[in-house]
Design a protein around this motif. Structure first.
Motif, short mmCIF file in Angstrom:
data_model
loop_
_atom_site.label_atom_id
_atom_site.label_comp_id
_atom_site.label_asym_id
_atom_site.label_seq_id
_atom_site.Cartn_x
_atom_site.Cartn_y
_atom_site.Cartn_z
N GLU A 1 13.40 12.70 45.85
CA GLU A 1 12.01 12.72 45.66
C GLU A 1 11.36 12.57 44.13
OE1 GLU A 1 9.22 14.73 47.94
OE2 GLU A 1 10.99 15.03 49.57
N ARG A 2 12.46 13.24 43.35
CA ARG A 2 12.04 13.36 41.87
C ARG A 2 12.55 12.18 41.00
NH1 ARG A 2 14.11 17.61 41.57
NH2 ARG A 2 16.04 17.19 40.60
N GLU A 3 14.06 11.95 41.43
CA GLU A 3 14.66 11.21 40.59
C GLU A 3 14.81 9.66 41.23
OE1 GLU A 3 18.50 12.76 39.87
OE2 GLU A 3 17.67 14.56 39.17
N GLY A 4 14.68 9.54 42.54
CA GLY A 4 14.69 8.09 43.25
C GLY A 4 16.32 8.05 43.70
N LEU A 5 16.23 6.68 44.14
CA LEU A 5 17.39 6.35 44.96
C LEU A 5 17.67 4.95 44.31
CD1 LEU A 5 16.89 7.38 48.47
CD2 LEU A 5 18.42 8.36 46.81
N VAL A 6 19.12 4.42 44.63
CA VAL A 6 19.26 2.90 43.99
C VAL A 6 19.78 2.45 45.17
CG1 VAL A 6 20.35 1.50 42.63
CG2 VAL A 6 19.44 3.20 41.66
N ILE A 7 19.62 1.22 45.79
CA ILE A 7 19.95 0.48 46.66
C ILE A 7 20.76 -0.88 46.10
CG2 ILE A 7 18.10 -0.94 47.41
CD1 ILE A 7 19.29 -0.73 50.29
N ASN A 8 21.91 -1.08 46.62
CA ASN A 8 22.77 -2.25 46.28
C ASN A 8 23.58 -2.90 47.27
OD1 ASN A 8 23.67 -3.76 44.01
ND2 ASN A 8 25.43 -2.53 43.44
N ARG A 9 24.00 -4.09 46.90
CA ARG A 9 24.99 -4.56 48.01
C ARG A 9 26.28 -3.93 48.00
NH1 ARG A 9 24.31 -10.93 47.64
NH2 ARG A 9 22.28 -11.19 46.93
N GLY A 10 26.73 -4.07 49.29
CA GLY A 10 28.15 -3.28 49.33
C GLY A 10 29.18 -4.40 49.37
N ARG B 1 28.30 -8.68 37.11
CA ARG B 1 27.37 -9.59 37.53
C ARG B 1 27.09 -9.12 39.08
NH1 ARG B 1 29.00 -14.32 35.36
NH2 ARG B 1 28.12 -13.32 33.33
N TYR B 2 28.10 -9.44 39.88
CA TYR B 2 28.31 -9.60 41.28
C TYR B 2 27.72 -8.31 41.82
CZ TYR B 2 29.45 -14.43 41.33
OH TYR B 2 29.63 -15.91 41.34
N PHE B 3 28.39 -7.22 41.06
CA PHE B 3 28.20 -5.86 41.68
C PHE B 3 27.00 -5.40 41.52
CE2 PHE B 3 27.99 -1.16 41.09
CZ PHE B 3 28.69 -0.67 42.21
N THR B 4 26.05 -5.60 40.39
CA THR B 4 24.76 -5.13 40.09
C THR B 4 23.52 -6.26 40.70
OG1 THR B 4 24.78 -6.35 37.91
CG2 THR B 4 25.35 -4.02 38.18
N ARG B 5 24.07 -7.34 41.04
CA ARG B 5 23.17 -8.17 41.73
C ARG B 5 22.28 -7.60 42.87
NH1 ARG B 5 24.08 -13.86 44.90
NH2 ARG B 5 22.11 -14.46 45.06
N GLY B 6 20.97 -7.63 42.56
CA GLY B 6 19.96 -7.23 43.68
C GLY B 6 19.86 -5.93 43.64
N ALA B 7 20.51 -4.76 42.75
CA ALA B 7 20.16 -3.41 42.63
C ALA B 7 18.64 -3.04 42.56
CB ALA B 7 21.01 -2.95 41.64
N THR B 8 18.14 -2.34 43.03
CA THR B 8 16.85 -1.96 43.41
C THR B 8 16.59 -0.56 43.44
OG1 THR B 8 16.51 -4.12 44.57
CG2 THR B 8 14.70 -2.54 44.45
#
Length: 154
Positions: free
Chosen positions: A32-41, A76-83
């Motif tokens: 809640e404080r720091e957030g999360l990151v979602i990415n492609r597996g 490039r591929y690993f971080t693509r779409g990280a949100t």
């Protein structure tokens, strides 16, 4: 480093939001404080990291030699779409539509905790993946873990 535990069946609402199950939310006190990151597996699924874990991964990537073409491609591929994901007041997160489409995730999904990350799978795909367990899991364990020198009973 956080280590998560459990599998959780979830549903997306009409806006693409998912309620974080209470059993998992208890394991994410800093979310809640720091957030999360979602990415492609690496397979057709998504991965959720705590912000702290994502920052460690990015620090490791920054140490790689970016003058090498394969390294740049991997980054490039690993971080693509990280949100970045943030929990709303009701404990929901909005999953990015582009990432859901990439992974073929419908309204029913599974959150599968895997050590320091949470994998996000379409329920049907996850069931198929788990139904294809190797015929001899003990052989796989020996192949992967045999040289570790640890003792495990199972």
């Amino acid at each position: 480093m956080s280590n998560f535990l459990g599998e959780f069946d979830c549903k997306l609402d009409a806006k693409g939001r998912m309620m974080i199950p209470s059993g998992l939310r208890k394991q994410l006190p800093e979310a809640e404080r720091e957030g999360l990151v979602i990415n492609r597996g690496f397979e057709k699924h998504l991965v959720i990291y705590t912000r702290k874990e994502w920052d460690l991964i990015i620090a490791d990537l920054a140490k790689l030699n970016q003058y090498e073409k394969r390294t740049r491609e991997f980054i490039r591929y690993f971080t693509r779409g990280a949100t970045e994901l943030t929990l709303d007041a009701a404990g929901r997160i909005l999953l990015p539509k582009a990432l859901l489409e990439y992974a073929g995730i419908g309204n029913d999904l599974v959150l599968a905790c895997q050590l320091n990350k949470i994998e996000v799978w379409d329920s049907k795909v996850y069931d198929l993946q788990m139904d294809s367990e190797p015929e001899n899991f003990a052989n796989l364990a020996e192949e992967v873990m045999g040289g570790m020198g640890r003792r495990a009973d199972g």
